[in-house]
Every structure is written in C-alpha cells, then in structure tokens.
Design an enzyme around this catalytic site. Structure first.
Site, PDB file in Angstrom:
ATOM      1  N   SER A 210     -13.426  50.880 -20.779  1.00 36.79           N
ATOM      2  CA  SER A 210     -11.884  50.089 -19.780  1.00 36.79           C
ATOM      3  C   SER A 210     -10.887  50.334 -21.128  1.00 36.79           C
ATOM      4  O   SER A 210     -10.639  51.768 -21.228  1.00 36.79           O
ATOM      5  CB  SER A 210     -12.274  48.221 -19.891  1.00 36.79           C
ATOM      6  N   ARG A 378      -8.486  44.920 -16.618  1.00 36.55           N
ATOM      7  CA  ARG A 378      -8.673  43.094 -15.925  1.00 36.55           C
ATOM      8  C   ARG A 378      -8.812  43.813 -14.390  1.00 36.55           C
ATOM      9  O   ARG A 378      -9.583  42.828 -13.897  1.00 36.55           O
ATOM     10  CB  ARG A 378      -7.422  43.123 -16.388  1.00 36.55           C
ATOM     11  N   VAL A 500     -10.200  36.759 -23.645  1.00 39.13           N
ATOM     12  CA  VAL A 500     -10.161  37.655 -23.763  1.00 39.13           C
ATOM     13  C   VAL A 500      -8.638  38.065 -23.134  1.00 39.13           C
ATOM     14  O   VAL A 500      -9.029  38.089 -21.940  1.00 39.13           O
ATOM     15  CB  VAL A 500     -11.649  39.189 -23.898  1.00 39.13           C
ATOM     16  N   GLU A 501      -8.463  39.322 -23.015  1.00 38.28           N
ATOM     17  CA  GLU A 501      -7.804  39.979 -22.300  1.00 38.28           C
ATOM     18  C   GLU A 501      -5.804  39.910 -21.212  1.00 38.28           C
ATOM     19  O   GLU A 501      -5.710  40.083 -20.743  1.00 38.28           O
ATOM     20  CB  GLU A 501      -8.216  41.255 -21.192  1.00 38.28           C
ATOM     21  N   GLY A 502      -6.112  38.871 -22.722  1.00 36.76           N
ATOM     22  CA  GLY A 502      -4.717  38.168 -21.632  1.00 36.76           C
ATOM     23  C   GLY A 502      -5.133  36.300 -21.240  1.00 36.76           C
ATOM     24  O   GLY A 502      -6.027  36.402 -20.848  1.00 36.76           O
TER      25      GLY A 502
END
Length: 823
Positions: A210, A378, A500-502
């Site tokens: 990723s 994402r 996570v990731e926003g």
C-alpha cells in the site's frame, strides 16, 4: 382557462425539454409550435402574444452570445469569484491528483449505466489464481491467530520467512524488479483471504503493498532507486515502513512539523549536498522491524543552495534504518491486534539529496505523490480487509446460528437473530461488491480519490457493524478468548481500520462530498478553472460555456427530481433485466436528487459549504450509497444475474435507498437557509419519503441463505479462508453446516421420542441406547446423532487456561520465577 393555456404550454414544453436534456433551441421551436396551435385554436390572443414575447426574450438573451456574455456571463463571473470556495494549496493538489471514473456519472442526474455495465468483468489471471490457491492458501493454513495475538504478539519466524520467500511484499512490484507484478484485483483477493483468518497477517502483508516505499518508488523513483531498492523490497531483504503521521499532525498531514534543511554533509565518506532531518513520527506500521523508512517532511533551503525558494514544501525521502541518528522507538500495542507498529524519531539526521524519492527533481512534490498513492491504498488494503472479515463472519455465523440450539430450536430461527443475520449478510454483500469495484477502478488506470474515500469509510464502518451483530449472535463463544474463538480478535481490532488512513469521521464529513462535489461534477471544476484563468478573455469564453451547460443541467435535475418523486421512478427506460430495471430507475432518481442538492448547496452557501460538515456528511452518504448500489448491480450482472443472490441484492439495495432518503431528509430539514430547504423538499419528496428499510420477510430469506448450503452462500463465501483445519475454528464450524442440516430430521424425531415414548435414561449415550432398542431410531441414525453431538460440542466449546498461561511474559523474572513482590 384559455388565458393560462399558452403559459402551461411553455411550462410543459420546458419540462419535456429539460427532462430529456435537449438544447434551448429545441424548447424555442416546440414552444413556437404550441403557441401557434393556441393562436389558431381560439386561445385568448393577448395571452399568446405575452407568452411569445417571453419565448423571444429568453431565447434571444441566451442563444445570442453578443447579448448573453455582457448581460449575464460577465456580471455572473464576478459574483462567482466572490462566492468561490477558497481552495488552499493542499485542496488544490488533492483535486488535481485525483481522476474521475463512473462516479462522475452519478453527479449528472442522468447516469449512463451502459458505461458501468460495459466495464470488463474483473478477473484474475491464471498466475494470480494459482498464487491464491497455492502460497496464500498455505500461508493461511500456517496461521495460528491465537499464538500470534496472545503468545508471540508477532508473526512467528516461520511466517515471516514464508512471506518473504514467496514475495508477498512484492505483489505490486513489477516482475522486471523481481516482484509479482499483480493486478489491483489480485492484491485485493490476497488481502481479503488473509484477513479472513488474521488481521495481523493481512496488515503485515498489506502495508508494504500500500502506501510506502514500494509503491512510491514504483511510480516516482529514479532508475537508480528502482534498480537498487525494488528487488530488495520484493525479496524481503528490505522491510519497508512509511512515516507520515506525527503527534501534532494526525489526519492533517499537510501540517507536519517534521523538517529537512538543505545543507552539506558527509555520506559514505564523501561531502555531498543533502538534508539534515528532524522528525517525530508515530503509529508507523512495520516500523519496529523495518530496514527501510520512507519519510514525509517539509523541506527548507534557507541558504539558497538549490535556488531562490526557501520553503520548498512537502518532500519524501528514503532512510536506511542504520542511518546515523535514526531512532526506532518501542512498539505500540494496537487493541490486541499486535501487528508491528511504533514510533520513529530523528534529530539532525543527514541524507544526500539522492535519497529523495524521485531524486532532487521531485522535491516539494510530496503531497501530490501522497495523494495519488493514498487513493490507491485506500482503494485496496482497508476495504479488502473489511471484505474478508465480513464475508467469513457472515457464513460462519450463519452456520453457528443453525447448529447452536436453544429451547429445542436453532438460535437462527428466532426473529431477533434473523434480523441480525440479515444485516450481516446484506452488509457483507455490499462490502464485497464495493471493495471489488474500487480495485477494478485502479486496474482501469484510475486514481479513484472519491471512490477510495467511499470504500474506506463504508467498508470499515459496515465491517464494524457486522462484527457487532456477530458478537450478539454467538454470545459467550465470542467473548471468551482462546484458540477456539473466531470473532473476538475481530471485535477488538474493528476500531483500528476505522482510525487509520484518515479517521472515518473526517473521511465522511470532509472528503467524500467535499471532493466529489467539485471533482466529479460535470461543470463546477470547469467553472472554477475558467473563473481563475489569468487570461480574462479566454476565461470568460470558457466560463460562458460551462455556466450555461450548468444551468441547463441544473434545470433538468430539478425537473427530473420532481417527476421521479411524483411517479416513484416507476417509468422510463433503464438497463438491466426484468429484476434490476426498477433498481436502475430508482438510482436515476437519487442521482438527480444528489445533483440538485449539490448545485443548490454550492450556489446558496458558496465558500461556507466546506464548513457545513453535517450537510457535507449527509450528502456524502447519498453519493456513497448510490455508488455502492451501482457496484452491487455491476457485480450481480457480471456474475450472470444469479437468481439465488436476489435476496442478498434486494436487502442490500433497499437498505441503501432507505439510508439515501434518510440522509436527504436530514439534509433538507437542517438546510441552513430554511426556505430553500422547503422548496427542495417539494421537488425531491412531493409525496414525502417512500423508501422503507428491508422488511421482515426479506430479512428472513437472507438469514435462511446464511444458514443453509446453497449457491448464494457459496458465492458470498468465495475468496475467504474456510479450510477446516486445526487452527481455523471458523472453517470447522462452517464445514459442519451440511452435516447438521442432514441430521435435523433425525434429531427432531429423537427429541419427540424423549417426550412421548417414555425413554427414561438420563445421559445422552444411554438415551440413544434406549431409542435404538425401542426402534425409535436405527443404528445409522444413532451414528448421525452422535456425530451431530460432536460437531455441536466443537462449535460451542470455549477455551480455559491455567492462570500462568494468561500472564504476560514480563510477569516472570529471567529464571521463569514469579517476582518476589507478587509471589
């Protein structure tokens, strides 16, 4: 009445032309013909003349550029510039780095569904399928999630070795560099299967594939960087991590305080031009075991060694772990899901400019690079993880609910449990379709900024809801941790993906509609660029085209919204088959509603809209569920429109449209300008809200699918690890379903005999002896009941431990003795 007829004719002509998105000249011609008919039909002539004057005035004003531009476009562009939402550099980059796929059609109010349905069906290559059936299956068999999460708090050495040997870390790295060169779909399938047995394993494999050094190098690296690092990453010689998040900059990545100062220093014994880095990062997955650290920081050149720019901007670089000054901190412990995660720090760490990803030419472009790669990350890792957990959870919980008996009845037959099972099945179907759709978008070459935000938010959120319902159904089996528990760790880990990731709250309230309303809208971004064009003449020309295209589009969506509201979207052409055509018509309605709401919101609120997060979140929900249902319909038709899956599709679809109308209703009732909200309500809901949540009968059908062997259940379970091995309790439970179903008639006969035949034995074994002796059951049926008792016992049994087995290793001293203070 004759006085009204000419004006009614104009209105009907306008509605017809607007609905079908014809040009104004067509309205002029149709109106002229209708007015001529009125004139010769004896209608009051003064009314006809007035109506004709209106047609002439509007047509001349709009169709003649020498009138339109000075009288309408010129004044309006000035107003537009004033209400234009101020875009920061960060927001501008986010918009410019994204691309638009089918989601752009959803903002038109009249989606071309053939674009969606004509996309090729996502399919794996033979090599990718062989990898899933071979190394991925073998890795899943090796996984003992209890040992990973409770005993080792890490993958055991043999799993690390297997992952590296089989190049799991190199799925996205091209074959020319020693990687597997897999498609996004294959990446999705691998993560989905691993997540169905262990979230620790799936995250360990997912992160290097990723956002991180591998993906960034693959897209932006110099030839030297690719030639050196990509083979080492593919083979697992290097384990990567990426440092983005810090204590004072979480979701707001552009505010990172970490910095690098351009200066001269020594690298490999030579004086070179480079960067002196100071940084403090946390929540960095794989940091404790990483050998290669990707780093985001703000780059400064105070002495002008590279040029006149002092604040160069966000830049990305590579730091070998053994670089002097790099400090990898102790591990974080994320909610009993102990994947490797921890902080990374450094003060005055020197690296040469050649360590900037992409070389010195890419300095200051880090935010652009991150936006493109974040969208891809994402789209795959988190949605795939959610899909694996939800799909496995649906079929395993369905089997458990059939096998587990209470009051002489399978617990899945109780209506309360049926409701929960239906929610699990319907949401698992949604997650599966949505996660596959975003992976397919990546394979088509898109940078799906908006779909990736939709997938990240909704897949992880629905997965959390699924595991909540699972825990309610399985009860004590879920809360007693141990090797036999198939759900407890998923319950504990659910908030991780939410965070996570926003963070999900930010993703919903800021990103989905905030980006979608500008990036996906067919006219807004064109208007914004034209209004900001430094060439005023060219800008006015382009703004004029976009403005009147937008006006025609806006009027059309108002008409379409009202018509669909009046008719319940029961009429009109639509693709699909006899079963799904009505679904596509409903989505036409909600697309028109969304487009209308987006236009009115941006027009009336202007720059204030970006601060109306509740409104933005609700409209984001509308967009998300339209996109989600589109993905489900695409999946359904790609699979050949299997009738067996119709209950799952129907439940998921009706749940989504119910949520769409809830979100529209909440947005309208709370619209900041109340009269505007009332007017839009009349256009969108002329007869009030009509969509209902899935009913009990449909929920019962979905629950029944999960509790019985059938084609739809097998399709839902495809792609997850259900092999009934020792370390996979969920797989064993799932494998018992067909045996339990086959034994049920004999079980009912036996239980009836216990009540009516006077069997006096008290233990199960002696009751069976007596039942056979009295001819109630045969010897073969006795064997069947004994097997049913054994599989039921394995299904419901939970673990127990000696006290010392539950204590952390740090509880003991180095000799394995209890510390004196607790002895």
């Amino acid at each position: 009445m004759s006085i009204v007829l000419p004006f009614l004719a104009l209105l009907l002509a306008g509605a017809f032309v607007a609905y079908h998105r014809m040009k104004l000249v067509v309205w002029t011609v149709i109106s002229a013909a209708l007015l001529a008919a009125c004139w010769f039909g004896g209608v009051q002539q003064t009314a006809v003349i007035v109506a004709a004057a209106i047609v002439a005035f509007v047509s001349a004003l709009v169709l003649l550029p020498f009138l339109r531009k000075p009288l309408i476009t010129g004044p309006f562009i000035g107003v537009f510039r004033k209400v234009l939402p101020p875009l920061s550099k960060t927001e501008r980059i986010a918009l410019e780095t994204g691309s638009v796929g089918f989601e752009g059609e959803l903002f038109t109010g009249d989606p071309d569904w053939n674009i969606l349905l004509n996309h090729p069906k996502p399919q794996l290559t033979d090599e990718e399928q062989a990898f899933l059936d071979g190394p991925v299956e073998e890795l899943c068999r090796m996984v003992n999630d209890w040992e990973i999460t409770h005993v080792h708090a890490d993958l055991p050495p043999e799993l690390w070795a297997f992952i590296k040997k089989n190049r799991f870390f190199g799925m996205i790295i091209p074959k020319e560099y020693g990687g597997l060169g897999f498609s996004a779909l294959a990446h999705h399938k691998v993560i989905q299967k691993l997540a169905s047995i262990s979230s620790v394993v799936s995250s360990t494999v997912g992160v290097p594939n990723s956002l991180g050094p591998g993906e960034l190098l693959n897209h932006y690296g110099t030839k030297e960087q690719k030639d050196y690092y990509l083979p080492r990453l593919a083979e697992g010689i290097e384990v990567p991590c990426f440092g983005l998040t810090g204590p004072f900059a979480g979701s707001d990545a552009t505010s990172i305080p970490d910095f690098g100062i351009v200066c001269k220093g020594t690298w490999n014994g030579e004086e070179v031009l480079g960067l002196k880095l100071t940084f403090d990062k946390r929540y960095i997955t794989l940091a404790p075991v990483a050998t290669l650290i990707g780093l985001a920081f703000r780059m400064y050149d105070p002495d002008g060694l590279l040029g006149d720019t002092r604040d160069i901007g966000i830049t990305l670089a590579l730091l070998p772990r053994d670089t002097a000054g790099v400090e990898v901190g102790r591990r974080h412990f994320p909610l009993n899901s102990p994947f490797q995660n921890g902080p990374v720090r450094g003060k005055d760490v020197f690296i040469p400019l050649s360590q900037i990803i992409g070389g010195p030419e890419k300095r200051g472009l880090g935010w652009n690079m991150l936006n493109e790669c974040l969208a891809v990350g994402r789209s795959i890792t988190l949605p795939s993880t959610a899909s694996g957990g939800a799909k496995a959870g649906a079929v395993i919980t369905g089997a458990y609910a059939r096998i587990r008996k209470q009051f002489g009845l399978s617990v899945g037959r109780f209506e309360g449990v049926e409701e929960a099972l239906a929610r699990i099945g319907g949401k698992a179907y949604k997650i599966s379709a949505l996660s596959q759709a975003t992976a397919a978008a990546v394979d088509r070459g898109d940078v799906p900024s908006v779909p990736s935000a939709i997938a990240k938010y909704h897949c992880t959120n629905m997965s959390r809801e699924c595991i909540s319902d699972m825990m309610d159904i399985i009860g004590g089996k879920g809360i007693i941790l141990g090797p036999r528990n198939f759900a407890g760790r998923s319950w504990q880990a659910a908030p991780i993906a939410i965070t996570v990731e926003g963070a999900n709250i930010m993703t919903r309230s800021l990103l989905i509609f905030g980006q979608g309303a500008i990036l996906c809208h067919p006219w807004v971004l064109k208007e914004m660029k034209a209004a900001q064009d430094e060439d005023r003449k060219a800008g006015l020309r382009e703004f004029d085209k976009a403005l009147f295209g937008h006006v025609r589009y806006g009027i059309s969506n108002a008409v379409r919204s009202f018509w669909f509201g009046l008719t319940g979207a029961r009429f009109g052409s639509a693709p699909g088959d006899a079963y799904t055509r009505r679904y596509f018509r409903k989505l036409d309605r909600y697309s028109a509603n969304l487009a209308l709401m987006a236009d009115i919101s941006m027009m009336t609120l202007g720059g204030k809209l970006k601060f109306k997060e509740s409104l933005s979140g609700r409209l984001g929900d509308v967009l998300s569920h339209i996109y989600m249902t589109s993905a489900m319909l695409k999946r359904y038709h790609d699979e050949g429109a299997p009738s067996a899956e119709q209950p799952l599709l129907a439940w998921a679809f009706h749940d989504s449209v119910h949520r769409i109308e809830e979100s529209l209703s909440a947005a309208l009732r709370n619209f900041p300008i109340r009269p505007i909200g009332w007017l839009m309500w009349a256009l969108i809901f002329p007869f009030g809200r009509r969509a209902e949540a899935p009913g009990d009968r449909l929920s019962r059908r979905v629950a029944a699918l999960l509790m019985s062997p059938n084609e739809a259940r097998d399709s839902l379970a495809r792609g997850v690890f259900l092999t009934p091995c020792e370390n996979n309790p969920g797989g064993r439970i799932n494998s018992y379903l067909s045996k339990a179903v086959m034994a049920e008639p004999v079980e009912r006969k036996f239980l009836k005999a216990l009540k009516t035949k006077g069997i006096e034995a008290l233990t199960f074994a002696t009751q069976l002896d007596e039942a056979v002796a009295e001819g109630v059951i045969t010897q073969d049926e006795r064997t069947l009941l004994e097997e049913l008792r054994a599989i039921t016992l394995d299904t419901i049994t939970v673990d127990d431990f000696e006290p010392h087995e539950l204590r952390a290793a740090s509880y003991y001293d180095r000799e394995g003795q209890r510390p004196a203070q607790v002895a």
